[in-house]
Design a protein around this motif. Structure first.
Motif, PDB file in Angstrom:
ATOM      1  N   THR A 196       0.818  -1.207   0.000  1.00 11.21           N
ATOM      2  CA  THR A 196       0.000   0.000   0.000  1.00 11.21           C
ATOM      3  C   THR A 196       0.856   1.264   0.000  1.00 11.21           C
ATOM      4  N   GLU A 197       1.813   1.346   0.898  1.00  6.03           N
ATOM      5  CA  GLU A 197       2.668   2.532   0.993  1.00  6.03           C
ATOM      6  C   GLU A 197       3.569   2.667  -0.226  1.00  6.03           C
ATOM      7  N   LYS A 243       2.071   4.207  -3.344  1.00  4.91           N
ATOM      8  CA  LYS A 243       1.883   5.658  -3.313  1.00  4.91           C
ATOM      9  C   LYS A 243       2.987   6.378  -4.092  1.00  4.91           C
ATOM     10  N   TYR A 295      11.926   3.488  -4.309  1.00  6.50           N
ATOM     11  CA  TYR A 295      11.476   2.381  -3.454  1.00  6.50           C
ATOM     12  C   TYR A 295      12.540   2.053  -2.403  1.00  6.50           C
ATOM     13  N   HIS A 346      10.948   0.565   0.984  1.00  3.54           N
ATOM     14  CA  HIS A 346       9.959  -0.374   0.462  1.00  3.54           C
ATOM     15  C   HIS A 346      10.577  -1.641  -0.125  1.00  3.54           C
TER      16      HIS A 346
END
Length: 112
Positions: free
Chosen positions: A15-16, A19, A82, A87
């Motif tokens: 989810t993050e 973004k 990322y 991430h």
């Protein structure tokens, strides 16, 4: 010049990361030497019978680039949004100069 395979392992919940996906993709698109990039398809990996393995997390990606050195690749990928955003759980960068196929740098090297 060499060919390098970069394997990313992402968190199960993206989810993050999603973004900033557009920023990540823009960065990849502008990356000199990019050959191919993309997330793996959802599902299970196939392991040969008899191997004791731990299943990979569900989200990962493979990126293939051409570059002068491993150090150049690592330095470039340290700038991936990322990576900078935390991430990427794990990053593996390996030199991979295939002796067969369209990415062969030296066709006289016919052994795998």
């Amino acid at each position: 010049m060499g060919i390098f395979a970069i394997h990313y392992t992402y968190p199960a919940d993206m989810t993050e990361a999603f973004k900033i996906r557009a920023e990540h993709r823009d960065w990849l698109t502008g990356l000199p030497g990019l050959r191919v990039a993309g997330m793996y398809h959802e599902g299970h990996d196939e392991f040969s019978e008899g191997e004791e393995t731990v299943e990979e997390p569900p989200n990962g990606a493979l990126i293939v680039v051409e570059a002068d050195s491993l150090d150049d690749v690592v330095e470039a990928f340290d700038e991936d949004p990322y990576w900078l955003g935390g991430h990427v759980l794990r990053r593996v960068v390996r030199e991979w100069n295939p002796p067969l196929g369209p990415w062969v740098a030296d066709a006289s090297q016919g052994n795998a």
